[in-house]
Each structure stands twice: as structure tokens, then as C-alpha cells.
Motif scaffolding. Structure first.
Motif, PDB file in Angstrom:
ATOM      1  N   GLY A  73       0.844  -1.199   0.000  1.00  0.00           N
ATOM      2  CA  GLY A  73       0.000   0.000   0.000  1.00  0.00           C
ATOM      3  C   GLY A  73       0.874   1.241   0.000  1.00  0.00           C
ATOM      4  N   GLY A  74       0.253   2.359   0.134  1.00  0.00           N
ATOM      5  CA  GLY A  74       0.989   3.621   0.145  1.00  0.00           C
ATOM      6  C   GLY A  74       0.866   4.340  -1.185  1.00  0.00           C
ATOM      7  N   ALA A  75       1.563   5.454  -1.265  1.00  0.00           N
ATOM      8  CA  ALA A  75       1.490   6.307  -2.453  1.00  0.00           C
ATOM      9  C   ALA A  75       2.208   5.656  -3.639  1.00  0.00           C
ATOM     10  CB  ALA A  75       2.127   7.654  -2.151  1.00  0.00           C
ATOM     11  N   PRO A  76       1.691   5.875  -4.839  1.00  0.00           N
ATOM     12  CA  PRO A  76       2.384   5.347  -6.021  1.00  0.00           C
ATOM     13  C   PRO A  76       3.741   6.025  -6.211  1.00  0.00           C
ATOM     14  CG  PRO A  76       0.235   6.294  -6.616  1.00  0.00           C
ATOM     15  CD  PRO A  76       0.470   6.567  -5.180  1.00  0.00           C
ATOM     16  N   THR A  77       4.615   5.328  -6.878  1.00  0.00           N
ATOM     17  CA  THR A  77       5.927   5.897  -7.189  1.00  0.00           C
ATOM     18  C   THR A  77       5.758   7.024  -8.204  1.00  0.00           C
ATOM     19  OG1 THR A  77       6.308   4.362  -9.020  1.00  0.00           O
ATOM     20  CG2 THR A  77       7.043   3.649  -6.839  1.00  0.00           C
ATOM     21  N   PRO A  78       6.738   7.916  -8.308  1.00  0.00           N
ATOM     22  CA  PRO A  78       6.672   8.942  -9.352  1.00  0.00           C
ATOM     23  C   PRO A  78       6.787   8.290 -10.745  1.00  0.00           C
ATOM     24  CG  PRO A  78       8.371   9.464  -7.730  1.00  0.00           C
ATOM     25  CD  PRO A  78       7.884   8.089  -7.438  1.00  0.00           C
ATOM     26  N   TRP A  79       6.310   9.003 -11.761  1.00  0.00           N
ATOM     27  CA  TRP A  79       6.449   8.505 -13.126  1.00  0.00           C
ATOM     28  C   TRP A  79       7.928   8.421 -13.475  1.00  0.00           C
ATOM     29  CZ3 TRP A  79       2.443   6.560 -15.620  1.00  0.00           C
ATOM     30  CH2 TRP A  79       1.162   7.014 -15.335  1.00  0.00           C
ATOM     31  N   ARG A  80       8.298   7.354 -14.185  1.00  0.00           N
ATOM     32  CA  ARG A  80       9.673   7.250 -14.677  1.00  0.00           C
ATOM     33  C   ARG A  80       9.663   6.739 -16.107  1.00  0.00           C
ATOM     34  NH1 ARG A  80      12.013   1.894 -13.705  1.00  0.00           N
ATOM     35  NH2 ARG A  80      10.426   0.658 -12.650  1.00  0.00           N
ATOM     36  N   ASP A  81      10.603   7.230 -16.877  1.00  0.00           N
ATOM     37  CA  ASP A  81      10.708   6.895 -18.298  1.00  0.00           C
ATOM     38  C   ASP A  81      11.416   5.551 -18.445  1.00  0.00           C
ATOM     39  OD1 ASP A  81      10.962   6.837 -21.050  1.00  0.00           O
ATOM     40  OD2 ASP A  81      11.831   8.840 -21.213  1.00  0.00           O
ATOM     41  N   VAL A  82      10.743   4.597 -19.072  1.00  0.00           N
ATOM     42  CA  VAL A  82      11.321   3.275 -19.299  1.00  0.00           C
ATOM     43  C   VAL A  82      11.434   2.966 -20.798  1.00  0.00           C
ATOM     44  CG1 VAL A  82      10.588   2.365 -17.069  1.00  0.00           C
ATOM     45  CG2 VAL A  82       9.076   2.106 -19.052  1.00  0.00           C
ATOM     46  N   THR A  83      11.430   4.016 -21.617  1.00  0.00           N
ATOM     47  CA  THR A  83      11.566   3.836 -23.056  1.00  0.00           C
ATOM     48  C   THR A  83      12.924   3.197 -23.331  1.00  0.00           C
ATOM     49  OG1 THR A  83      10.308   5.865 -23.340  1.00  0.00           O
ATOM     50  CG2 THR A  83      11.454   5.015 -25.276  1.00  0.00           C
ATOM     51  N   PRO A  84      12.951   2.081 -24.062  1.00  0.00           N
ATOM     52  CA  PRO A  84      14.247   1.453 -24.332  1.00  0.00           C
ATOM     53  C   PRO A  84      15.120   2.353 -25.203  1.00  0.00           C
ATOM     54  CG  PRO A  84      12.464   0.212 -25.385  1.00  0.00           C
ATOM     55  CD  PRO A  84      11.843   1.350 -24.645  1.00  0.00           C
ATOM     56  N   GLY A  85      16.375   2.408 -24.851  1.00  0.00           N
ATOM     57  CA  GLY A  85      17.332   3.170 -25.650  1.00  0.00           C
ATOM     58  C   GLY A  85      17.775   2.349 -26.850  1.00  0.00           C
ATOM     59  N   VAL A  86      18.064   3.028 -27.901  1.00  0.00           N
ATOM     60  CA  VAL A  86      18.557   2.366 -29.111  1.00  0.00           C
ATOM     61  C   VAL A  86      19.967   2.860 -29.358  1.00  0.00           C
ATOM     62  CG1 VAL A  86      18.202   2.014 -31.580  1.00  0.00           C
ATOM     63  CG2 VAL A  86      16.238   2.242 -30.067  1.00  0.00           C
ATOM     64  N   ARG A  87      20.898   1.914 -29.416  1.00  0.00           N
ATOM     65  CA  ARG A  87      22.297   2.280 -29.654  1.00  0.00           C
ATOM     66  C   ARG A  87      22.475   2.703 -31.104  1.00  0.00           C
ATOM     67  NH1 ARG A  87      26.285  -2.165 -28.007  1.00  0.00           N
ATOM     68  NH2 ARG A  87      27.527  -0.620 -29.064  1.00  0.00           N
ATOM     69  N   HIS A  88      23.268   3.735 -31.300  1.00  0.00           N
ATOM     70  CA  HIS A  88      23.575   4.198 -32.641  1.00  0.00           C
ATOM     71  C   HIS A  88      25.087   4.179 -32.803  1.00  0.00           C
ATOM     72  CE1 HIS A  88      19.475   5.489 -33.378  1.00  0.00           C
ATOM     73  NE2 HIS A  88      19.471   6.044 -32.180  1.00  0.00           N
ATOM     74  N   GLY A  89      25.546   3.478 -33.761  1.00  0.00           N
ATOM     75  CA  GLY A  89      26.973   3.401 -34.044  1.00  0.00           C
ATOM     76  C   GLY A  89      27.181   2.929 -35.469  1.00  0.00           C
ATOM     77  N   TRP A  90      28.422   2.900 -35.874  1.00  0.00           N
ATOM     78  CA  TRP A  90      28.681   2.536 -37.265  1.00  0.00           C
ATOM     79  C   TRP A  90      28.368   1.070 -37.534  1.00  0.00           C
ATOM     80  CZ3 TRP A  90      32.190  -1.142 -38.705  1.00  0.00           C
ATOM     81  CH2 TRP A  90      33.093  -1.552 -37.733  1.00  0.00           C
ATOM     82  N   LYS A  91      28.506   0.192 -36.531  1.00  0.00           N
ATOM     83  CA  LYS A  91      28.202  -1.228 -36.752  1.00  0.00           C
ATOM     84  C   LYS A  91      26.705  -1.479 -36.918  1.00  0.00           C
ATOM     85  CE  LYS A  91      31.030  -2.551 -33.282  1.00  0.00           C
ATOM     86  NZ  LYS A  91      31.516  -3.460 -32.255  1.00  0.00           N
ATOM     87  N   GLN A  92      25.869  -0.640 -36.306  1.00  0.00           N
ATOM     88  CA  GLN A  92      24.423  -0.836 -36.389  1.00  0.00           C
ATOM     89  C   GLN A  92      23.898  -0.622 -37.809  1.00  0.00           C
ATOM     90  OE1 GLN A  92      25.822   0.552 -33.622  1.00  0.00           O
ATOM     91  NE2 GLN A  92      25.275  -1.196 -32.365  1.00  0.00           N
ATOM     92  N   VAL A  93      24.650   0.052 -38.645  1.00  0.00           N
ATOM     93  CA  VAL A  93      24.235   0.227 -40.032  1.00  0.00           C
ATOM     94  C   VAL A  93      24.242  -1.122 -40.753  1.00  0.00           C
ATOM     95  CG1 VAL A  93      24.889   1.268 -42.243  1.00  0.00           C
ATOM     96  CG2 VAL A  93      25.037   2.601 -40.142  1.00  0.00           C
ATOM     97  N   LEU A  94      25.198  -1.974 -40.402  1.00  0.00           N
ATOM     98  CA  LEU A  94      25.339  -3.267 -41.071  1.00  0.00           C
ATOM     99  C   LEU A  94      24.566  -4.384 -40.374  1.00  0.00           C
ATOM    100  CD1 LEU A  94      29.168  -3.077 -41.755  1.00  0.00           C
ATOM    101  CD2 LEU A  94      27.306  -2.592 -43.361  1.00  0.00           C
TER     102      LEU A  94
END
Length: 188
Positions: A73-94
Motif C-alpha cells: 500500500g501507500g502512495a504510487p511511485t513517481p512517473w519514470r521513463d522506461v523507453t528502451p534506448g537504441v544504440r547508434h553506431g557505425w556497426k548498427q548500419v550493417l
């Protein structure tokens, strides 16, 4: 030398067919194309219809936020962002097999955005596959000792003025974590 003539003719035909195909593809994909009837001139040959990002390029990011209700019970937690991060690098192109999960979640969040924009019935939305997928991603990010969670989809417009950058899209009901996604049961 009839064999050389046949090879030459076959080569010329292949080059000609490829040239016509490429020209048709370019014409088919011009902005505000009035060439949609090109298929009637190609004898059934398929012409790719690529639109990439035009005419409606993406101008916002969709973020997934969650908050949990503690088990005792108790108060809900604050909102938090759980959007998955996407790695960007030169290998991800291939090679980038890690992009499939975030892409599936992004597509589901976009579909929920469309449903919300079209004022779909909330009961129907909660039974949809995109809602269940977003709930599953939210559940995976929630603390183990949570009794329920709520998720929020938020559009973020990076180029907008600071006071207009965020717009809520959809807020779920409180979903008990012991029940299946989209059961529509509220604990509040």
C-alpha cells in the motif's frame, strides 16, 4: 555467330528492362505523384512504392512512462521513463538485431497513438494487441514488489517551444500485476 547475337540481344533486353523498371520506380515515387496509374502500362509488373519519411516525416518521439503501486500500500511511485534506448553506431548500419524489440514497442505505441487520436473506445483499446505489448514492456520494467502499475504514453516534440514539448497520448488504468494485461480491472 548466332550464339553471340542471342547473348547480345538477351543482354540488351535485360539492360532495357532494368532501365524501364528504374525509371518507373522513380516516377512512381515522386512526391504528390499523379503517376499512380503507371501499373496499367507495365503489364502487371510490380513497381515498388517507397515513401520513406515523406510526406509526413516524424517530428515527435514517443516515450513510455510507468509508475507502480507498492505491494504494502501507500502512495504510487513517481512517473519514470522506461523507453528502451537504441544504440547508434557505425556497426548498427550493417547489423543491428537489437533494434527489433524497441522497433516493435515503438510501432505498438504508435498504433495506440492512432487509436487515441481517433477516439477509439478505451475498452476496445485495452483488449488490443498493441496495448498488451506496451503493458508487457511496462511490466518488465516494473519493480518485483509492485502490486499494480500504470503506464503513460507521452509524445515529445523536441523542436517545439519548451512549454509545448510534451503531450500525453494515453494513460492506462491501474493494472493489477497478478492479472493478465488489458483485463480492465482497476485498483483505484
Amino acid at each position: 555467330m548466332p550464339v553471340d547475337r542471342i547473348r547480345g540481344a538477351a543482354g540488351a533486353f535485360a539492360v532495357g528492362a532494368l532501365t524501364v523498371h528504374l525509371a518507373s520506380t522513380v516516377l512512381q515515387n515522386t512526391p504528390d505523384s499523379y503517376n499512380q496509374d503507371l501499373r496499367t502500362f507495365t503489364g502487371g509488373w510490380p513497381i515498388p512504392g517507397w515513401r520513406f519519411f515523406a510526406p509526413n516525416p516524424g517530428v515527435q518521439n514517443v516515450h513510455l512512462l510507468i509508475r507502480e503501486a507498492p505491494a504494502g500500500g501507500g502512495a504510487p511511485t513517481p512517473w519514470r521513463d522506461v523507453t528502451p534506448g537504441v544504440r547508434h553506431g557505425w556497426k548498427q548500419v550493417l547489423w543491428n538485431p537489437g533494434s527489433r524489440g524497441p522497433k516493435a514497442l515503438f510501432d505498438a505505441m504508435q498504433q495506440l497513438s492512432v487509436m487515441s487520436a481517433n477516439q477509439a473506445d478505451f475498452g476496445w483499446v485495452t483488449q488490443s494487441l498493441p496495448y498488451r505489448l506496451v503493458f508487457s514492456a511496462s511490466r518488465a520494467a516494473a519493480a518485483r514488489d509492485s502490486s499494480a502499475l500504470q503506464f503513460l504514453l507521452m509524445n515529445v516534440f523536441p523542436s517545439a517551444p519548451p512549454d509545448q514539448r510534451m503531450k500525453p497520448i494515453l494513460t492506462s488504468e491501474w493494472i493489477p500485476l497478478g492479472s493478465p494485461a488489458g483485463a480492465g480491472k482497476s485498483i483505484a
